[in-house]
Enzyme design. Sequence first.
Site, mmCIF file in Angstrom:
data_model
loop_
_atom_site.group_PDB
_atom_site.id
_atom_site.type_symbol
_atom_site.label_atom_id
_atom_site.label_comp_id
_atom_site.label_asym_id
_atom_site.label_seq_id
_atom_site.Cartn_x
_atom_site.Cartn_y
_atom_site.Cartn_z
ATOM 1 C CG HIS A 85 -18.132 6.256 13.515
ATOM 2 N ND1 HIS A 85 -17.986 6.699 14.815
ATOM 3 C CD2 HIS A 85 -19.450 6.395 13.223
ATOM 4 C CE1 HIS A 85 -19.165 7.075 15.290
ATOM 5 N NE2 HIS A 85 -20.083 6.905 14.338
ATOM 6 C CB SER B 179 11.046 7.921 -0.888
ATOM 7 O OG SER B 179 12.081 7.273 -0.184
ATOM 8 C CE LYS C 87 6.111 5.805 0.275
ATOM 9 N NZ LYS C 87 6.775 6.102 1.549
ATOM 10 C CD GLU D 242 2.566 13.045 4.423
ATOM 11 O OE1 GLU D 242 2.727 12.027 5.092
ATOM 12 O OE2 GLU D 242 3.365 13.394 3.533
#
Length: 489
Positions: free
Chosen positions: A159, A280, A286, A293
Amino acid sequence: MTGDKPLWAGRFSRGPAAAMQAFGDSLPFDQRMWREDIAATAAHARALERAGILTPEERGSIEEALASAAAVFEVGTFVFDDADEDIHSAVERFLTDRLGDTGAKIHAGRSRNDLVATDFRLWLKGTTLRIAAGIHELSAALVAQAETHRDTLAPGYTHLQRAQPILFAHHLLAHAFPLARDFDRMLAAHRAADVSPLGAAAFAGTSLPLDPVATAADLGFAAVFDNAADAVSDRDFALEFLAAGAILGVHLSRLGEEIVLWTTSEFGFAVLDDAYAQGSSIMPQKKNPDIAELVRAKGARMTANLLHLLGVMKGLPLAYDKDLQEDKEPVFDTADTLAGALPVLAGLVATMTFDTDRLAAAVGTASAATDLAEWLVGAGVPFREAHHAVGSLVGRLGAEGRELSGATVDDLAAAHPAFRPEALERLDPRRCVEARRSHGGTAPERIADQLECIRAILQRQKSVLLGSEPKRIVKDVALGRRGARGADS
Ligand code: ARG
């Protein structure tokens, strides 16, 4: 048929509407099968020679012309004609332009229906093996990380809540074993494609004395079709490839998601090599896991490709329908997606570093609870009663602002009368891990077993990829029964 008339112009009084042609042509996407179309066409020329329909000289000039077509395709200078609907009509038109009547003989006893299925199967035979090699490479990267982290303590989750301490190798191997199944599924898709449809003609066979069994052997297929209508309408092999790709895509997306989580500041478990991260355009600090992704998202695309072809096939009447032309783009897309994703993910996994201190620190405090309950079970307490006692202990400590790791002998005694002081040792996560010695568990000995098992699997994969292990046992038997192998030898 030369010039800019379609292959079927004889029956028609007018040329095709431009819009119809643009909508109906598959050349933009099927020209990538030029190698397979040339190989299948050469094999058919040899079949026609064996049948006495082409002289050896005619067959020779067709093979020569095909070789020169291959040379221009190779360098990207093959010139298509406006009337070339697909790769099959383009290659046939090239032969006719080159050789006149000799070229015009090539389509005897074949149809684009059996030809397209032949090309597609040949293409998939190569592609499935290349994808299997990519799966092997990614698996090896995961296994190497598992070797590195065979002693690293880490939290295991259910979970997405910390559940029990594990060795991090246990988790990494839980990503590697699914890939071993994916490898086998890709090989099964290879075997499904390894059946020749050439010689089925449109769907009912031919009156010409061709021998499809010999043609199958000539093209290196392991087996030959049994029913000509089935041969041209069967796309199970493409569905099996897409299903294998979709399941693999789902596995890659689950790995991608975990990499995204591990590299957040909040988890901080892993750091990507600069070569496999992106920055970024506005936020200079970043370092984003874009690849992970993207892989996470591509799972959806590969699932959709399977659903697309299942939808096309459902309710489709026999034998050939133009709907079947819709088989190629989803297959090409899944193949291209995997050809891109597998090596980049292998590189990313191989070069990422794990923060072993963060992983160990995240094991947390409540994660020994199951082990404490199991200690009570060892002392003869029914599990449900033990679960309740430890649960109450965790709850009470929490209310006092304390953690299970800080529990004392008195806390244990208050939680259940069967507890003895030595039960406190179970609060040490390493002891918990060492105690889980059951089959497939996370104890060091079981991790060693799992590593040995997966190394043997990787070794077997290597010999399959190098061709030293037979991929065709079942199909060889089928061919032997029909005598195709004997036809050439
Ligand atoms: N381009 C077609 C396809 O991909 C080739 C087969 C055409 N056959 C036909 N009867 N129109 O399916």
